[in-house]
Design a protein around this motif. Sequence first.
Motif, PDB file in Angstrom:
ATOM      1  N   LYS A 154       0.838  -1.222   0.092  1.00  0.00           N
ATOM      2  CA  LYS A 154       0.109  -0.020  -0.059  1.00  0.00           C
ATOM      3  C   LYS A 154       0.804   1.489   0.142  1.00  0.00           C
ATOM      4  O   LYS A 154       0.602   2.211  -0.786  1.00  0.00           O
ATOM      5  CB  LYS A 154      -0.943   0.176   1.349  1.00  0.00           C
ATOM      6  CG  LYS A 154      -1.692   1.070   1.294  1.00  0.00           C
ATOM      7  CD  LYS A 154      -2.918   1.040   2.650  1.00  0.00           C
ATOM      8  CE  LYS A 154      -3.927   2.156   2.513  1.00  0.00           C
ATOM      9  NZ  LYS A 154      -4.533   2.167   3.779  1.00  0.00           N
ATOM     10  N   ALA A 155       2.033   1.227   0.688  1.00  0.00           N
ATOM     11  CA  ALA A 155       2.933   2.372   0.664  1.00  0.00           C
ATOM     12  C   ALA A 155       3.633   2.654  -0.648  1.00  0.00           C
ATOM     13  O   ALA A 155       4.159   3.742  -0.773  1.00  0.00           O
ATOM     14  CB  ALA A 155       3.790   2.089   1.810  1.00  0.00           C
ATOM     15  N   PHE A 156       3.398   1.762  -1.665  1.00  0.00           N
ATOM     16  CA  PHE A 156       3.913   1.994  -2.841  1.00  0.00           C
ATOM     17  C   PHE A 156       2.903   2.121  -3.834  1.00  0.00           C
ATOM     18  O   PHE A 156       3.420   1.760  -5.147  1.00  0.00           O
ATOM     19  CB  PHE A 156       5.106   0.832  -3.228  1.00  0.00           C
ATOM     20  CG  PHE A 156       6.035   0.721  -2.087  1.00  0.00           C
ATOM     21  CD1 PHE A 156       7.326   1.541  -1.903  1.00  0.00           C
ATOM     22  CD2 PHE A 156       5.858  -0.073  -0.777  1.00  0.00           C
ATOM     23  CE1 PHE A 156       8.096   1.633  -0.960  1.00  0.00           C
ATOM     24  CE2 PHE A 156       6.822  -0.022   0.220  1.00  0.00           C
ATOM     25  CZ  PHE A 156       8.014   0.680  -0.005  1.00  0.00           C
ATOM     26  N   SER A 159      -1.602   7.551  -4.802  1.00  0.00           N
ATOM     27  CA  SER A 159      -2.852   7.919  -4.019  1.00  0.00           C
ATOM     28  C   SER A 159      -4.062   8.083  -5.046  1.00  0.00           C
ATOM     29  O   SER A 159      -3.933   8.346  -6.384  1.00  0.00           O
ATOM     30  CB  SER A 159      -2.794   9.215  -3.396  1.00  0.00           C
ATOM     31  OG  SER A 159      -2.538  10.380  -4.287  1.00  0.00           O
ATOM     32  N   THR A 166      -4.305  -4.786  -1.578  1.00  0.00           N
ATOM     33  CA  THR A 166      -2.636  -4.345  -2.119  1.00  0.00           C
ATOM     34  C   THR A 166      -1.655  -5.034  -1.862  1.00  0.00           C
ATOM     35  O   THR A 166      -0.550  -4.809  -1.736  1.00  0.00           O
ATOM     36  CB  THR A 166      -2.721  -2.986  -1.195  1.00  0.00           C
ATOM     37  OG1 THR A 166      -2.972  -3.059   0.061  1.00  0.00           O
ATOM     38  CG2 THR A 166      -3.402  -1.917  -1.908  1.00  0.00           C
ATOM     39  N   ILE A 198       7.359   3.958  -8.064  1.00  0.00           N
ATOM     40  CA  ILE A 198       7.703   4.472  -6.537  1.00  0.00           C
ATOM     41  C   ILE A 198       8.604   3.383  -5.599  1.00  0.00           C
ATOM     42  O   ILE A 198       9.567   4.076  -4.991  1.00  0.00           O
ATOM     43  CB  ILE A 198       6.291   4.313  -5.765  1.00  0.00           C
ATOM     44  CG1 ILE A 198       5.248   5.367  -6.321  1.00  0.00           C
ATOM     45  CG2 ILE A 198       6.466   4.618  -4.236  1.00  0.00           C
ATOM     46  CD1 ILE A 198       3.989   4.794  -5.679  1.00  0.00           C
ATOM     47  N   ARG A 225       2.172   5.887   2.341  1.00  0.00           N
ATOM     48  CA  ARG A 225       2.863   6.427   0.851  1.00  0.00           C
ATOM     49  C   ARG A 225       3.696   7.420   1.154  1.00  0.00           C
ATOM     50  O   ARG A 225       4.770   7.835   0.559  1.00  0.00           O
ATOM     51  CB  ARG A 225       1.713   6.977  -0.078  1.00  0.00           C
ATOM     52  CG  ARG A 225       2.256   7.589  -1.217  1.00  0.00           C
ATOM     53  CD  ARG A 225       3.130   6.811  -2.289  1.00  0.00           C
ATOM     54  NE  ARG A 225       3.887   7.267  -3.428  1.00  0.00           N
ATOM     55  CZ  ARG A 225       4.966   7.867  -3.318  1.00  0.00           C
ATOM     56  NH1 ARG A 225       5.661   7.570  -2.115  1.00  0.00           N
ATOM     57  NH2 ARG A 225       5.511   8.468  -4.093  1.00  0.00           N
ATOM     58  N   ARG A 226       3.352   8.422   2.252  1.00  0.00           N
ATOM     59  CA  ARG A 226       4.288   9.502   2.579  1.00  0.00           C
ATOM     60  C   ARG A 226       5.823   9.025   2.840  1.00  0.00           C
ATOM     61  O   ARG A 226       6.663   9.828   3.021  1.00  0.00           O
ATOM     62  CB  ARG A 226       3.654  10.374   3.452  1.00  0.00           C
ATOM     63  CG  ARG A 226       2.219  10.994   2.980  1.00  0.00           C
ATOM     64  CD  ARG A 226       1.289  11.617   4.118  1.00  0.00           C
ATOM     65  NE  ARG A 226       1.158  10.634   5.064  1.00  0.00           N
ATOM     66  CZ  ARG A 226       0.240  10.831   5.952  1.00  0.00           C
ATOM     67  NH1 ARG A 226       0.135  12.169   6.295  1.00  0.00           N
ATOM     68  NH2 ARG A 226       0.011  10.136   7.060  1.00  0.00           N
ATOM     69  N   THR A 231       7.991   8.880  -6.707  1.00  0.00           N
ATOM     70  CA  THR A 231       7.393   8.322  -7.910  1.00  0.00           C
ATOM     71  C   THR A 231       8.554   8.740  -9.030  1.00  0.00           C
ATOM     72  O   THR A 231       8.346   9.804  -9.642  1.00  0.00           O
ATOM     73  CB  THR A 231       5.973   8.834  -8.471  1.00  0.00           C
ATOM     74  OG1 THR A 231       5.146   8.398  -7.454  1.00  0.00           O
ATOM     75  CG2 THR A 231       5.556   7.923  -9.583  1.00  0.00           C
TER      76      THR A 231
END
Length: 244
Positions: A154-156, A159, A166, A198, A225-226, A231
């Motif tokens: 999900k972090a990659f 948004s 995920t 990412i 993601r932050r 990216t």
Amino acid sequence: MRNLMLTIEYDGTNYHGWQRQDNAVTVQEMLEKSLKKITKEDITVTGCSRTDTGVHALAFVCNFYTQSNIPVDKLPYALNSILPDDIVALECKEVPQEFHARYWAKGKKYRYRVINRAFPSAFERNYACHWPYPLDINLMKAAAQFFIGEHDFKAFMASGSSIKDTVRNIYSLTVEQKDNEVIIEISGNGFLYNMVRIISGTLLYVGNGKISVEQISDIIKAGDRRKAGITAPPQGLFLVEVYY
């Protein structure tokens, strides 16, 4: 009615990705227009994925249904006489009626290219990301190992994506350097929106010290993601292979 699988390669520089759009030229649109000239049919081509604007493909797989009797070994020749020079048909074969280029895919391999030097390349500007900062390749290689296996990525994911599941399985992730070029190759059972770019951007951040190797595991677990890297630009990305 035959179901034909077509493999193409394309330079994505002049296209707004694969998928047909109302107000932009795409690879799918160019391919469907060319097929219509050959078959005299309105054909919808199903692609194996949705590459973004500026992203390239070395072996993009798609399929379509046609009543045309043109031999499969002749179709690439016919297409290449019509298609623009930056899209090339490589192979065509008949497949079962139920074959679906996207849903039947078991995995994909991507390559991300980086030119690592002070100044950009006049020749590679459309085919590689320019990264002017020093990179520690050994740190990038160490960080890459944390991505391998089944994880929640999900972090990659960019948004705004509507994907709920995920979790993905990364089979391999390598980082190699030759002279001023760094090549990141990744294969897995599937990828989230912008996931490869990412991950590549995160590895670049590791390479120049903005993110530590030890942080990668925590970033994956956090699902934020932050916390991941940038990216990376689209022009360095190539779809290399689709597994069926």
